[in-house]
Design a protein around this motif. Structure first.
Motif, PDB file in Angstrom:
ATOM      1  N   ALA A  22       0.708  -1.101  -0.260  1.00  0.00           N
ATOM      2  CA  ALA A  22       0.088   0.035   0.015  1.00  0.00           C
ATOM      3  C   ALA A  22       0.720   1.233   0.071  1.00  0.00           C
ATOM      4  O   ALA A  22       0.341   2.479  -0.444  1.00  0.00           O
ATOM      5  N   ILE A  23       2.166   1.379   0.386  1.00  0.00           N
ATOM      6  CA  ILE A  23       2.962   2.314   0.497  1.00  0.00           C
ATOM      7  C   ILE A  23       3.530   2.599  -0.831  1.00  0.00           C
ATOM      8  O   ILE A  23       4.045   3.832  -1.328  1.00  0.00           O
ATOM      9  N   LEU A  24       3.564   1.828  -1.670  1.00  0.00           N
ATOM     10  CA  LEU A  24       4.245   1.713  -3.209  1.00  0.00           C
ATOM     11  C   LEU A  24       3.229   2.360  -3.980  1.00  0.00           C
ATOM     12  O   LEU A  24       2.971   1.842  -5.156  1.00  0.00           O
ATOM     13  N   GLN A  25       3.066   3.550  -3.967  1.00  0.00           N
ATOM     14  CA  GLN A  25       2.090   4.678  -4.844  1.00  0.00           C
ATOM     15  C   GLN A  25       2.323   5.826  -4.643  1.00  0.00           C
ATOM     16  O   GLN A  25       3.117   6.193  -3.712  1.00  0.00           O
ATOM     17  N   PRO A  26       2.021   6.985  -5.403  1.00  0.00           N
ATOM     18  CA  PRO A  26       2.361   8.423  -5.425  1.00  0.00           C
ATOM     19  C   PRO A  26       1.491   8.862  -4.227  1.00  0.00           C
ATOM     20  O   PRO A  26       0.634   8.120  -3.646  1.00  0.00           O
ATOM     21  N   PRO A  27       2.487   9.711  -3.197  1.00  0.00           N
ATOM     22  CA  PRO A  27       3.594  10.520  -3.601  1.00  0.00           C
ATOM     23  C   PRO A  27       4.643  10.006  -3.298  1.00  0.00           C
ATOM     24  O   PRO A  27       6.028  10.265  -3.658  1.00  0.00           O
ATOM     25  N   PHE A  28       4.861   8.406  -2.673  1.00  0.00           N
ATOM     26  CA  PHE A  28       6.223   7.824  -2.645  1.00  0.00           C
ATOM     27  C   PHE A  28       6.617   7.168  -3.817  1.00  0.00           C
ATOM     28  O   PHE A  28       7.916   7.396  -4.125  1.00  0.00           O
ATOM     29  N   PHE A  29       5.922   6.614  -4.948  1.00  0.00           N
ATOM     30  CA  PHE A  29       6.511   5.993  -5.833  1.00  0.00           C
ATOM     31  C   PHE A  29       5.267   6.271  -7.162  1.00  0.00           C
ATOM     32  O   PHE A  29       4.491   5.817  -7.106  1.00  0.00           O
ATOM     33  N   ASN A  30       5.949   6.894  -8.065  1.00  0.00           N
ATOM     34  CA  ASN A  30       5.155   7.197  -9.268  1.00  0.00           C
ATOM     35  C   ASN A  30       5.662   6.703 -10.678  1.00  0.00           C
ATOM     36  O   ASN A  30       6.758   7.259 -11.145  1.00  0.00           O
ATOM     37  N   MET A  31       5.012   6.079 -11.285  1.00  0.00           N
ATOM     38  CA  MET A  31       5.370   5.459 -12.357  1.00  0.00           C
ATOM     39  C   MET A  31       5.321   6.429 -13.488  1.00  0.00           C
ATOM     40  O   MET A  31       5.951   6.079 -14.412  1.00  0.00           O
ATOM     41  N   LYS A  32       4.684   7.515 -13.357  1.00  0.00           N
ATOM     42  CA  LYS A  32       4.812   8.479 -14.551  1.00  0.00           C
ATOM     43  C   LYS A  32       5.636   9.387 -14.236  1.00  0.00           C
ATOM     44  O   LYS A  32       6.000  10.375 -15.051  1.00  0.00           O
ATOM     45  N   ALA A  33       6.638   9.399 -13.266  1.00  0.00           N
ATOM     46  CA  ALA A  33       7.346  10.428 -12.992  1.00  0.00           C
ATOM     47  C   ALA A  33       9.079  10.187 -13.110  1.00  0.00           C
ATOM     48  O   ALA A  33       9.511   9.316 -13.418  1.00  0.00           O
ATOM     49  N   ASP A  34       9.752  11.239 -13.382  1.00  0.00           N
ATOM     50  CA  ASP A  34      11.232  11.051 -13.708  1.00  0.00           C
ATOM     51  C   ASP A  34      11.919  10.530 -12.433  1.00  0.00           C
ATOM     52  O   ASP A  34      11.435  10.489 -11.359  1.00  0.00           O
ATOM     53  N   GLU A  35      12.884   9.624 -12.554  1.00  0.00           N
ATOM     54  CA  GLU A  35      13.631   8.793 -11.538  1.00  0.00           C
ATOM     55  C   GLU A  35      14.057   9.891 -10.332  1.00  0.00           C
ATOM     56  O   GLU A  35      13.969   9.407  -9.193  1.00  0.00           O
ATOM     57  N   ALA A  36      14.260  11.181 -10.456  1.00  0.00           N
ATOM     58  CA  ALA A  36      14.727  12.105  -9.468  1.00  0.00           C
ATOM     59  C   ALA A  36      13.682  12.007  -8.186  1.00  0.00           C
ATOM     60  O   ALA A  36      14.007  12.073  -7.069  1.00  0.00           O
ATOM     61  N   ALA A  37      12.546  12.303  -8.747  1.00  0.00           N
ATOM     62  CA  ALA A  37      11.293  12.443  -7.766  1.00  0.00           C
ATOM     63  C   ALA A  37      10.952  10.878  -6.934  1.00  0.00           C
ATOM     64  O   ALA A  37      10.927  11.052  -5.779  1.00  0.00           O
ATOM     65  N   ASN A  38      11.311  10.052  -7.666  1.00  0.00           N
ATOM     66  CA  ASN A  38      11.106   8.532  -6.885  1.00  0.00           C
ATOM     67  C   ASN A  38      12.225   8.355  -5.966  1.00  0.00           C
ATOM     68  O   ASN A  38      12.092   7.752  -5.086  1.00  0.00           O
ATOM     69  N   TYR A  39      13.419   8.782  -6.327  1.00  0.00           N
ATOM     70  CA  TYR A  39      14.600   8.531  -5.379  1.00  0.00           C
ATOM     71  C   TYR A  39      14.230   9.579  -4.266  1.00  0.00           C
ATOM     72  O   TYR A  39      14.669   9.151  -2.979  1.00  0.00           O
ATOM     73  N   GLY A  40      13.788  10.617  -4.421  1.00  0.00           N
ATOM     74  CA  GLY A  40      13.511  11.468  -3.262  1.00  0.00           C
ATOM     75  C   GLY A  40      12.576  11.180  -2.420  1.00  0.00           C
ATOM     76  O   GLY A  40      12.371  11.437  -1.228  1.00  0.00           O
ATOM     77  N   ALA A  41      11.512  10.160  -2.828  1.00  0.00           N
ATOM     78  CA  ALA A  41      10.373   9.892  -2.196  1.00  0.00           C
ATOM     79  C   ALA A  41      10.723   8.420  -1.403  1.00  0.00           C
ATOM     80  O   ALA A  41      11.239   8.265  -0.625  1.00  0.00           O
ATOM     81  N   ILE A  42      10.132   7.394  -2.379  1.00  0.00           N
ATOM     82  CA  ILE A  42      10.159   6.126  -2.293  1.00  0.00           C
ATOM     83  C   ILE A  42      11.821   5.652  -1.800  1.00  0.00           C
ATOM     84  O   ILE A  42      12.232   4.729  -0.861  1.00  0.00           O
ATOM     85  N   GLY A  43      12.612   6.244  -2.536  1.00  0.00           N
ATOM     86  CA  GLY A  43      14.123   6.071  -2.163  1.00  0.00           C
ATOM     87  C   GLY A  43      14.733   6.409  -0.853  1.00  0.00           C
ATOM     88  O   GLY A  43      15.358   5.549  -0.306  1.00  0.00           O
TER      89      GLY A  43
END
Length: 689
Positions: A492-513
């Motif tokens: 359940a945590i693996l979705q925006p704003p933590f993990f966004n399939m439509k986003a560039d990797e920088a945002a994903n590393y900043g959140a779920i990373g």
């Protein structure tokens, strides 16, 4: 973690060099510009700049005392779970099947007419039994019955890892039995504690009356309430503080049954373990807080029996109140919801009942949740990302100038043996032994509690099951467990704003990373570092490294002690954060930021991150904006005070405005200069991992 678990549905797709990288033109920046407050000067208040728009769009409603990005996902997950339960409940299910149990428990909890008609009746047999207690032998027998029902009066016993041999589960005896949860509410006058104590006595007086225990016992409700308050205050005086309980060395005290009998002879340890079915194979167990158990030993000898009866009756009423008629529910909410946390309105019945069904059969529902909301390919992609973060943490260990090579080698050994759990368990819990009937809502809650306690006791004196999950897949959170050296990320945590399939990797590393890096760092925070790669409590550090670690962590303690948690005259005026209590989480945030930022840099070298500006932000800026967005929230003063006093996590704005100035890469990304509110001199910045 049900104790000490560290806090942080479709999983978003993240390009990880697996041959499935989307083109840059297909990706967004991952930054929702509407969530920004561009009127704020980011150099002075980055939290307001990054989250101010979100906070303005998401004002608190009457139901919530705090509402943030985590809560949005939790509400969505609860709605998804309710849809599953509702679908199951409408079917004609085979009697005794898991679907039938889910449907029966949900439907009886939703039957408000039946709840009002039954009133206090489901609770009465337990109160009558307590009122019939006459001797100290009766007191002991009643306590055993209550513990089997999960009502851990006086103290509690649970199965947890042996910290000398973490592959084995042993019995742990814990302090407990306080209706307010924490000793400080009874003993300190800071904040709103005086009003809380008065409100607690008022609640007891009201519920003793509603339950009819005043007439049953022949004592006035206000006298019963005062008696219980005085007794719980006695217990509180011998309990460890939360800070003391963060010391794993101090809370591991091995006793054989014979040694425990000498230490606390008025507690029949052998009889207790035999009654719970865990005496067989028992070589020793742990008393986590010996000072408190010594006080319980005195209680069992000198406490007035009528006082113990009132205390037992109160905890039966307190444990039942949420599952009885509305007069009980409303009285309980007025205290715990309104006074303690500032909520104005209780959650609707469907949310409360859905949470109850989850509590009773969480993994059974989780299995249905995963089938519907968590695609198989998502787990594989998450595993790759975790691998990238582990690699980056290994690099950070090598970069640590304060650490000797010997300790670095041991740190790598621990890092390389971390057990990774993503999405959902490999095997599901069996609920065939749980009995759910169409008699009363509370009766089913009691049976569920008995089922869970028996499950807990069944693990004691046996090998630890490393495949067991401490959270369900539908939980919006994550954890690290030091005794199994594992990290866990539910679906359940693996979705925006933590993990966004439509986003560039920088945002994903900043959140779920950062979330992944946070949980990994817990293995090396002030608590986690005391456990080795096998989960044993073992000092694997050199004296020099331990000293350097302690010197570095002091600066982090000071920073969070200095930050403001609340400034409201109605709630005690100026209240600062608690840097000691929140140290582990603050270390994990600090480490998570550094580790995930390095992982992003590694990804940039592999052209897995768009190096150009997107929405006018560089990848470095997008990283920190995405991190801040995770902590966007609005909170009531009562809730801010409650969390500052009770929670090992700092408030969201301080996890941004106090954490980020420690990170040089943040200072450089936004051109923060001396004199800016977000500036921190380089020599004051904490770098541990």
């Amino acid at each position: 973690m049900k104790r000490n678990i560290l806090t942080i549905a479709t999983m978003a797709i993240i390009a990880t060099g697996c041959g499935n990288k989307a083109t840059e033109t297909e990706l967004t920046s991952g930054i929702n510009l509407d969530n920004l407050d561009t009127t704020a000067r980011l150099e002075d208040n980055f939290y307001q700049y990054a989250c101010g728009g979100w906070m303005a769009k998401n004002p608190l409603d009457a139901e919530h005392s705090r509402y943030g990005a985590f809560d949005v996902l939790a509400e969505n997950a609860l709605k998804n779970v309710n849809d599953i339960i509702d679908s199951v409940s409408k079917n004609k299910n085979e009697a005794g099947s898991i679907a039938d149990k889910i449907a029966t428990l949900y439907n009886i909890g939703m039957d408000s007419v039946k709840l009002q008609e039954q009133g206090v009746a489901p609770l009465m047999p337990y109160l009558e039994e307590i009122n019939g207690v006459k001797t100290r032998e009766d007191v002991w027998a009643e306590m055993l019955k209550m513990h089997k029902r999960g009502n851990t009066v006086l103290f509690g016993v649970f199965g947890e890892a042996d910290k000398d041999d973490a592959k084995m589960c042993i019995a742990w005896a814990y302090q407990g039995g306080l209706g307010l949860g924490d000793r400080d509410y009874y003993l300190l006058d800071e904040g709103n504690n005086k009003n809380i104590r008065k409100g607690y006595v008022d609640l007891m007086t009201k519920l003793f009356t509603l339950a009819g225990y005043d007439k049953m016992s022949g004592k006035s409700a206000d006298k019963l309430a005062q008696t219980v308050m005085a007794f719980e205050t006695r217990l509180a005086k011998s309990q460890n503080t939360q800070l003391e309980n963060r010391n794993p060395q101090a809370t591991f005290n091995r006793y054989t049954v014979e040694e425990a009998a000498k230490f606390a002879p008025n507690i029949d340890w052998k009889g207790y373990f035999e009654a719970m079915g865990i005496m067989k194979g028992m070589k020793s167990f742990n008393i986590a807080q010996p000072k408190y158990i010594a006080e319980i030993n005195k209680v069992m000898k000198d406490a007035d029996i009528e006082t113990l009866k009132a205390y037992f009756a109160w905890h039966e009423i307190l444990g039942a109140a949420s599952y009885l008629s509305d007069d009980f529910v409303n009285a309980s909410f007025d205290f715990f919801g309104k006074l303690m946390s500032g909520r104005e309105q209780n959650r609707p019945r469907w949310k409360r009942v859905t949470s109850t069904v989850e509590g009773a059969m969480g993994e059974a529902i989780g299995q249905l949740y995963v089938e519907k909301y968590f695609p198989a390919e998502a787990k594989t992609r998450m595993e790759t990302l975790v691998k990238n973060l582990i690699e980056a943490l290994g690099q950070r260990i090598d970069m640590a100038t304060w650490m000797t090579d010997k300790t670095k080698a041991n740190a790598h050994k621990k890092l390389n043996t971390i057990y990774i759990k993503i999405g959902y368990p490999n095997k599901w819990r069996d609920y065939s032994g749980l009995e759910i009937k169409n008699d009363s809502y509370y009766a089913n809650v009691v049976r569920s509690n008995e089922f869970d306690m028996a499950y807990n006791f069944s693990k004691i004196n046996k090998p630890v099951d490393k495949d067991e999950w401490l959270m369900t897949p539908q939980t919006v959170n994550a954890y690290y467990n030091p005794t199994t050296n594992e990290i866990c990320f539910p679906a359940a945590i693996l979705q925006p704003p933590f993990f966004n399939m439509k986003a560039d990797e920088a945002a994903n590393y900043g959140a779920i990373g950062v979330v992944i890096g946070h949980e990994l760092t817990h293995g090396f925070d002030d608590q986690g570092r005391q456990y080795d790669e096998n989960g044993n409590l073992n000092d694997w550090w050199t004296d020099e490294d331990a000293k350097n670690f302690d010197n570095n962590k002091k600066a982090l303690i000071d920073a969070f002690n200095a930050c403001v948690a609340l400034d409201d005259p109605e709630y005690g005026g100026l209240i600062h954060g608690n840097g000691e209590l929140t140290l582990g989480e603050n270390i994990a945030d600090n480490g998570g930021l550094h580790v995930s930022y390095l992982a992003m840099q590694n990804a940039m070298k592999k052209d897995q991150v768009n190096k150009e500006k997107m929405d006018n932000f560089t990848p470095e800026q997008r990283f920190f904006l995405a991190y801040a967005a995770v902590w966007a929230s609005n909170i009531r003063p009562a809730a801010a005070l409650q969390l500052t006093q009770m929670d090992v996590h700092s408030l969201g704005r301080n996890r941004v405005n106090v954490a980020l100035p420690q990170v040089t890469e943040f200072i450089e990304a936004f051109g923060i200069k001396e004199g800016d509110g977000m500036w921190l001199a380089p020599e004051k910045r904490v770098v541990l991992w």
